[in-house]
Structures are given as C-alpha cells and as structure tokens.
Design an enzyme around this catalytic site. Sequence first.
Site, PDB file in Angstrom:
ATOM      1  N   ALA A  14       0.827  -1.209   0.000  1.00 48.08           N
ATOM      2  CA  ALA A  14       0.000   0.000   0.000  1.00 48.08           C
ATOM      3  C   ALA A  14       0.859   1.255   0.000  1.00 48.08           C
ATOM      4  O   ALA A  14       1.414   1.642   1.030  1.00 48.08           O
ATOM      5  CB  ALA A  14      -0.932  -0.022   1.214  1.00 48.08           C
ATOM      6  N   SER A  68      -4.128  -3.272  -4.685  1.00 49.32           N
ATOM      7  CA  SER A  68      -4.402  -4.617  -5.209  1.00 49.32           C
ATOM      8  C   SER A  68      -4.412  -5.600  -4.051  1.00 49.32           C
ATOM      9  O   SER A  68      -3.524  -5.544  -3.189  1.00 49.32           O
ATOM     10  CB  SER A  68      -3.314  -5.033  -6.209  1.00 49.32           C
ATOM     11  N   GLU A  88      -2.192   6.912  -2.225  1.00 44.79           N
ATOM     12  CA  GLU A  88      -3.191   7.538  -1.342  1.00 44.79           C
ATOM     13  C   GLU A  88      -4.128   8.399  -2.181  1.00 44.79           C
ATOM     14  O   GLU A  88      -3.768   8.765  -3.310  1.00 44.79           O
ATOM     15  CB  GLU A  88      -2.472   8.413  -0.304  1.00 44.79           C
ATOM     16  N   PRO A  89      -5.283   8.764  -1.622  1.00 38.27           N
ATOM     17  CA  PRO A  89      -6.192   9.610  -2.408  1.00 38.27           C
ATOM     18  C   PRO A  89      -5.498  10.883  -2.902  1.00 38.27           C
ATOM     19  O   PRO A  89      -5.730  11.330  -4.019  1.00 38.27           O
ATOM     20  CB  PRO A  89      -7.312   9.942  -1.415  1.00 38.27           C
ATOM     21  N   GLU A 149       8.743  -5.421 -10.381  1.00 35.99           N
ATOM     22  CA  GLU A 149       7.317  -5.290 -10.699  1.00 35.99           C
ATOM     23  C   GLU A 149       7.143  -4.708 -12.104  1.00 35.99           C
ATOM     24  O   GLU A 149       6.265  -5.115 -12.865  1.00 35.99           O
ATOM     25  CB  GLU A 149       6.630  -4.395  -9.660  1.00 35.99           C
TER      26      GLU A 149
HETATM   27  C1  LIG Z   1      -5.936  -1.582 -10.939  1.00 33.80           C
HETATM   28  C2  LIG Z   1      -4.955  -0.805 -10.131  1.00 33.80           C
HETATM   29  C3  LIG Z   1      -4.177  -1.466  -9.189  1.00 33.80           C
HETATM   30  C4  LIG Z   1      -3.280  -0.746  -8.398  1.00 33.80           C
HETATM   31  N1  LIG Z   1      -2.578  -1.397  -7.413  1.00 33.80           N
HETATM   32  C5  LIG Z   1      -1.832  -0.669  -6.538  1.00 33.80           C
HETATM   33  C6  LIG Z   1      -1.216  -1.299  -5.398  1.00 33.80           C
HETATM   34  O1  LIG Z   1      -1.309  -2.515  -5.198  1.00 33.80           O
HETATM   35  N2  LIG Z   1      -0.525  -0.519  -4.531  1.00 33.80           N
HETATM   36  C7  LIG Z   1      -0.393   0.824  -4.699  1.00 33.80           C
HETATM   37  O2  LIG Z   1       0.235   1.468  -3.872  1.00 33.80           O
HETATM   38  N3  LIG Z   1      -0.958   1.455  -5.768  1.00 33.80           N
HETATM   39  C8  LIG Z   1      -1.675   0.741  -6.682  1.00 33.80           C
HETATM   40  N4  LIG Z   1      -2.278   1.364  -7.754  1.00 33.80           N
HETATM   41  C9  LIG Z   1      -2.120   2.801  -7.911  1.00 33.80           C
HETATM   42  C10 LIG Z   1      -1.232   3.197  -9.080  1.00 33.80           C
HETATM   43  O3  LIG Z   1       0.104   2.857  -8.826  1.00 33.80           O
HETATM   44  C11 LIG Z   1      -1.456   4.705  -9.302  1.00 33.80           C
HETATM   45  O4  LIG Z   1      -2.748   4.850  -9.869  1.00 33.80           O
HETATM   46  C12 LIG Z   1      -0.395   5.329 -10.156  1.00 33.80           C
HETATM   47  O5  LIG Z   1       0.823   5.371  -9.462  1.00 33.80           O
HETATM   48  C13 LIG Z   1      -0.766   6.754 -10.577  1.00 33.80           C
HETATM   49  O6  LIG Z   1      -1.118   7.519  -9.470  1.00 33.80           O
HETATM   50  P1  LIG Z   1      -2.493   8.347  -9.496  1.00 33.80           P
HETATM   51  O7  LIG Z   1      -3.571   7.427  -9.913  1.00 33.80           O
HETATM   52  O8  LIG Z   1      -2.628   9.072  -8.216  1.00 33.80           O
HETATM   53  O9  LIG Z   1      -2.285   9.391 -10.682  1.00 33.80           O
HETATM   54  P2  LIG Z   1      -1.524  10.798 -10.568  1.00 33.80           P
HETATM   55  O10 LIG Z   1      -0.242  10.624  -9.855  1.00 33.80           O
HETATM   56  O11 LIG Z   1      -2.502  11.798 -10.063  1.00 33.80           O
HETATM   57  O12 LIG Z   1      -1.228  11.083 -12.098  1.00 33.80           O
HETATM   58  C14 LIG Z   1      -2.244  11.534 -13.016  1.00 33.80           C
HETATM   59  C15 LIG Z   1      -1.615  11.686 -14.394  1.00 33.80           C
HETATM   60  O13 LIG Z   1      -0.551  12.643 -14.331  1.00 33.80           O
HETATM   61  C16 LIG Z   1       0.615  12.060 -14.884  1.00 33.80           C
HETATM   62  N5  LIG Z   1       1.821  12.585 -14.258  1.00 33.80           N
HETATM   63  C17 LIG Z   1       2.214  12.455 -12.977  1.00 33.80           C
HETATM   64  N6  LIG Z   1       3.409  13.030 -12.790  1.00 33.80           N
HETATM   65  C18 LIG Z   1       3.789  13.529 -13.996  1.00 33.80           C
HETATM   66  C19 LIG Z   1       4.930  14.240 -14.474  1.00 33.80           C
HETATM   67  N7  LIG Z   1       5.937  14.539 -13.656  1.00 33.80           N
HETATM   68  N8  LIG Z   1       4.973  14.589 -15.772  1.00 33.80           N
HETATM   69  C20 LIG Z   1       3.947  14.279 -16.607  1.00 33.80           C
HETATM   70  N9  LIG Z   1       2.846  13.617 -16.228  1.00 33.80           N
HETATM   71  C21 LIG Z   1       2.770  13.247 -14.940  1.00 33.80           C
HETATM   72  C22 LIG Z   1       0.483  10.573 -14.604  1.00 33.80           C
HETATM   73  O14 LIG Z   1       1.342   9.824 -15.435  1.00 33.80           O
HETATM   74  C23 LIG Z   1      -0.986  10.369 -14.896  1.00 33.80           C
HETATM   75  O15 LIG Z   1      -1.170  10.244 -16.281  1.00 33.80           O
HETATM   76  C24 LIG Z   1      -3.142   0.658  -8.583  1.00 33.80           C
HETATM   77  C25 LIG Z   1      -3.907   1.308  -9.560  1.00 33.80           C
HETATM   78  C26 LIG Z   1      -4.809   0.603 -10.317  1.00 33.80           C
HETATM   79  C27 LIG Z   1      -5.629   1.351 -11.321  1.00 33.80           C
END
Ligand SMILES: Cc1cc2nc3c(=O)[nH]c(=O)nc-3n(C[C@H](O)[C@H](O)[C@H](O)COP(=O)(O)OP(=O)(O)OC[C@H]3O[C@@H](n4cnc5c(N)ncnc54)[C@H](O)[C@@H]3O)c2cc1C
Length: 275
Positions: A18, A52, A21-22, A138
Amino acid sequence: KKRWLPGCASGNIITAVAMTEPGTGSDLAAIRTIAVKDGKDYVINGQKTFISNGINCDLVIVAVKTDTKAEPPFKGISLLCVEAGTPGFEKGRKLDKMGFHSQDTAELNFVDCRVPVANLLGEEGQGFFYLMKKLQGERLVTSIMAQSMAEAMLQMTIKYSRERTIFGKPISSFQHNTFKIVEMATEIELGRTFLDNLICDYIAGEDIVMKVSMAKAWIPEMANRVAYQCVQLHGGYGYMEEYPICRFARDVRVIPIFAGTTEGMKVIVGKMMGL
Ligand SMILES: Cc1cc2nc3c(=O)[nH]c(=O)nc-3n(C[C@H](O)[C@H](O)[C@H](O)COP(=O)(O)OP(=O)(O)OC[C@H]3O[C@@H](n4cnc5c(N)ncnc54)[C@H](O)[C@@H]3O)c2cc1C
C-alpha cells in the site's frame, strides 16, 4: 521472515503493498499516512487507495511517513507490516474497475492502528529506497504481462480475420488490414526482443533501472495500440464479451497506469539521460 515468508511463498498468506493515497500516486514522497512511535508500537493514521488485494490480503506492507520533517521528504518513508484484523486497520470499499475484475482493488483505512516496532520492514527511513529497488521487478513483470497480452491479442485477431469473410474475401486479405496486422506483428517482435534482452540482464543481476523504465513506458502503450486495432478488426464482435478480445482490451488499459505510469517512467529515463 520465519513468521510470514513461508506463507507468502506457499500462497497461504496473501499480501498487498500500500503506497498510493487519495492525495498522491505518482509522487510517493508526498504520502500523508503517518506512523508515530509510542513505546513499543508504531501508531498508524492515514488512508490508502487503489490497493491490489486490499480486500483479500492477510498482510499489507504499508508505506508510511515516520519522519514528516525529513529533507528530502522521501527519506522520511518507512515500511510497516500490518496484519488483517489488527485493531484500527479497516478494509474499505472494494472499487469498481473498468477491467481486471479477477483481482480486487480497494481502499484501506488506518485509525490509531498499533503495530509492534518489530513490524518495521528493514530500517526506518529506508522505505523509499527499498520500494525503488524492488519496483524494478514489478515493472519487468508488468511489461511481460503487456507483451504477452499483445501477442495473444494478435494471435486471436489473425485467426479471426482469416476466418471472417466479407465481400467474398477474408478480411485479413484486404491490404489495409494486412498492413495493420504486419505493423502490429513488427511492434510486438520489437517488444519481445527488447524484453528478452532485459530479462537476461535482470537474471544476470545487472542494473536495469533505465531499460526497465523504457520497457514499462513503451510495451504497455504498444499493447494498447494493438488492443485498439484488434478490436477494430473484430468489428462489432470485438465489443461483445463472448469474444476474448473484449476482455483483453479492457484489462490492458490499466498497464500504462499501475506499477508506475508511462509518464513517470519517462521522467526517470529523462533524469538518467541528464535532461
Ligand atoms: C488496478 C490498479 C491497481 C493498483 N494497485 C496498486 C497497489 O497494489 N498498490 C499501490 O500502492 N498502488 C496501486 N495502484 C495505484 C497506481 O500505482 C497509481 O494509480 C499510479 O501510481 C498513478 O497515481 P495516481 O492514480 O494518483 O495518478 P496521478 O499521480 O494523479 O497522475 C495523473 C496523471 O498525471 C501524470 N503525471 C504524474 N506526474 C507527472 C509528471 N511529472 N509529468 C507528466 N505527467 C505526470 C500521470 O502519469 C498520470 O497520467 C493501482 C492502480 C490501479 C488502477
């Protein structure tokens, strides 16, 4: 190690990691879940999302801030092991997803959740470094997942487009479609060659950070291009659940997002190139 690893290896203990975070995903250093030392315990407060196995897990490795004033902030991150059933650890909503329905993805809440100091994984303040090291594995696995899905999608589409006859000819024989299939086959071959090479480097214990970031940035995007074209070649049948391409196209969409987004991977490569 004695308590948990055998169960993790046998599958009796389902784990989750984990981090997200939101309020933050890509920017791991900005996590707000905190763990404060109190006697022989850490007291955890915070929220995680998109985890996950969040619902099914027996054990979750939680990225927390043990030092909120650390500079740079990533040096304040530690990893704590929290067992399901620990008071203050609540499994939240099981999230409804576009795809990957066979795997649960959930919210986790920690409210004054106490775990013994012994549940600290490794050393305090080293969590970010452990994650960065292990996330390479990963990213390799998710690249392999995307590559194998692209290969499977192409195979089923070639079969379908040879069998589907329109205007008296199989659709694969229309030059436009032949070219599409050839282009996909070429990209898939490029992906496979790069990945095979990368797997050899990984097995040899080489530093793969740059190449695996390139692979994670390119292969899942390639697999999504393939998914789009394969659904298109299936026509309306590609949009129907009874055809496996439909599920593949839904499931493959998330691979450029989890385990480090395409953009995040490009940021890493750009930094390593000194840009
Ligand atoms: C099915 C699923 C399973 C998952 N499992 C896990 C898990 O087991 N554990 C866990 O911790 N997380 C998990 N995640 C979370 C996942 O790792 C995050 O969704 C991911 O890291 C992106 O973070 P965010 O959704 O907050 O998007 P944000 O960080 O808000 O990003 C939004 C957009 O902005 C872009 N962006 C961000 N920074 C930059 C930059 N510097 N330059 C240009 N673009 C940028 C991103 O690429 C993305 O397109 C899971 C997500 C899904 C959908």
